[in-house]
Design a protein around this motif. Structure first.
Motif, PDB file in Angstrom:
ATOM      1  N   ILE A 187      -5.772  -7.942  -4.313  1.00 22.84           N
ATOM      2  CA  ILE A 187      -5.741  -6.826  -3.369  1.00 22.84           C
ATOM      3  C   ILE A 187      -5.305  -5.587  -4.143  1.00 22.84           C
ATOM      4  O   ILE A 187      -4.354  -5.638  -4.927  1.00 22.84           O
ATOM      5  CB  ILE A 187      -4.762  -7.086  -2.210  1.00 22.84           C
ATOM      6  CG1 ILE A 187      -5.073  -8.410  -1.505  1.00 22.84           C
ATOM      7  CG2 ILE A 187      -4.791  -5.926  -1.208  1.00 22.84           C
ATOM      8  CD1 ILE A 187      -4.023  -8.852  -0.504  1.00 22.84           C
ATOM      9  N   ASP A 232       0.819  -1.207   0.000  1.00 17.01           N
ATOM     10  CA  ASP A 232       0.000   0.000   0.000  1.00 17.01           C
ATOM     11  C   ASP A 232       0.860   1.266   0.000  1.00 17.01           C
ATOM     12  O   ASP A 232       2.092   1.196   0.032  1.00 17.01           O
ATOM     13  CB  ASP A 232      -1.013  -0.015   1.146  1.00 17.01           C
ATOM     14  CG  ASP A 232      -0.402   0.097   2.538  1.00 17.01           C
ATOM     15  OD1 ASP A 232       0.757   0.561   2.688  1.00 17.01           O
ATOM     16  OD2 ASP A 232      -1.097  -0.280   3.505  1.00 17.01           O
ATOM     17  N   TRP A 256       0.189  -6.259   2.092  1.00 20.56           N
ATOM     18  CA  TRP A 256      -1.067  -6.969   2.294  1.00 20.56           C
ATOM     19  C   TRP A 256      -0.902  -8.330   1.631  1.00 20.56           C
ATOM     20  O   TRP A 256      -0.555  -8.418   0.452  1.00 20.56           O
ATOM     21  CB  TRP A 256      -2.219  -6.198   1.670  1.00 20.56           C
ATOM     22  CG  TRP A 256      -2.513  -4.917   2.393  1.00 20.56           C
ATOM     23  CD1 TRP A 256      -1.761  -3.773   2.387  1.00 20.56           C
ATOM     24  CD2 TRP A 256      -3.620  -4.659   3.231  1.00 20.56           C
ATOM     25  NE1 TRP A 256      -2.350  -2.821   3.173  1.00 20.56           N
ATOM     26  CE2 TRP A 256      -3.499  -3.336   3.708  1.00 20.56           C
ATOM     27  CE3 TRP A 256      -4.727  -5.417   3.638  1.00 20.56           C
ATOM     28  CZ2 TRP A 256      -4.428  -2.761   4.557  1.00 20.56           C
ATOM     29  CZ3 TRP A 256      -5.658  -4.841   4.473  1.00 20.56           C
ATOM     30  CH2 TRP A 256      -5.505  -3.530   4.937  1.00 20.56           C
ATOM     31  N   ILE A 278      -8.508  -0.066   0.791  1.00 20.14           N
ATOM     32  CA  ILE A 278      -8.016  -1.349   0.291  1.00 20.14           C
ATOM     33  C   ILE A 278      -9.189  -2.182  -0.164  1.00 20.14           C
ATOM     34  O   ILE A 278     -10.173  -2.354   0.563  1.00 20.14           O
ATOM     35  CB  ILE A 278      -7.203  -2.092   1.383  1.00 20.14           C
ATOM     36  CG1 ILE A 278      -6.032  -1.237   1.860  1.00 20.14           C
ATOM     37  CG2 ILE A 278      -6.751  -3.456   0.881  1.00 20.14           C
ATOM     38  CD1 ILE A 278      -4.968  -0.936   0.816  1.00 20.14           C
ATOM     39  N   VAL A 330      -1.447  -8.209   7.250  1.00 21.65           N
ATOM     40  CA  VAL A 330      -0.866  -6.918   6.892  1.00 21.65           C
ATOM     41  C   VAL A 330       0.457  -6.840   7.634  1.00 21.65           C
ATOM     42  O   VAL A 330       0.512  -6.970   8.860  1.00 21.65           O
ATOM     43  CB  VAL A 330      -1.790  -5.748   7.287  1.00 21.65           C
ATOM     44  CG1 VAL A 330      -1.157  -4.428   6.869  1.00 21.65           C
ATOM     45  CG2 VAL A 330      -3.163  -5.909   6.654  1.00 21.65           C
TER      46      VAL A 330
END
Length: 173
Positions: free
Chosen positions: A157, A118, A124, A165, A134
């Motif tokens: 994802i 991210d 993730w 997310i 995570v």
């Protein structure tokens, strides 16, 4: 493919990459092109095969890689590599050595199918059937159906421009 290696299309024709010309296994789970133009193949039983356009380099149990069945290859923002394996969890590669993270380290599953980094640099990690983890680089936080996840098998994802997310699951949305 599920048994025929990988196919490369050059704009005119397809070329096959398989065990007859360098792959260690014809079941290819993922193909990834790194920042240098090398092609990385995650195979089911043959580890990871890296093709530079001329020759192959191999990562498997014989040279310190934790598992010969690999689902996904991901190059992080710092150009390090992450591998989701079928039986050994998550593997990190800095270009010199491997480090493996497993359930003993707090990972949700030994079977990691999806990897996404991210905007904050957290990884993730989607599993086949045990939810997601995570990873902030030090610890894992796990989510599954007991704490809000709609289904424990995660296939995809992503992050939208609002920082939310999004998860694609086998079932449950």
């Amino acid at each position: 493919t599920s048994g025929n290696g990988a196919g490369i299309y050059d704009g005119f024709k397809f070329q096959s990459i398989n065990v007859s010309n360098g792959l260690r296994n014809n079941v290819v789970q993922d193909v990834f092109e790194d920042n240098s133009g090398n092609l990385w193949f995650a195979t089911s039983g043959g580890g990871v095969c890296v093709y530079n356009g001329i020759s192959f380099k191999y990562f498997d149990k014989k040279n310190g890689f934790p598992d010969n069945s690999v689902w996904i290859i991901y190059q992080g923002k710092k150009n390090n590599f992450w591998f989701g394996t079928e039986n050994a969890g998550l593997c990190f590669y800095d270009g010199k050595k491997f480090k493996t993270y497993s359930k003993k380290d707090g990972l949700c599953s030994q079977n990691i199918r999806e990897i996404f980094e991210d905007k904050q640099g957290n990884l993730w990690l989607g599993s086949n059937s045990e939810g997601i983890s995570v990873f902030n680089g030090k610890t894992f936080k796990n989510y599954n159906t007991k704490n809000g996840l709609t289904f424990n098998g995660v296939l995809g994802i992503d992050e939208d421009n609002k920082g939310q997310i999004w998860l694609a699951t086998y079932s449950g949305g």
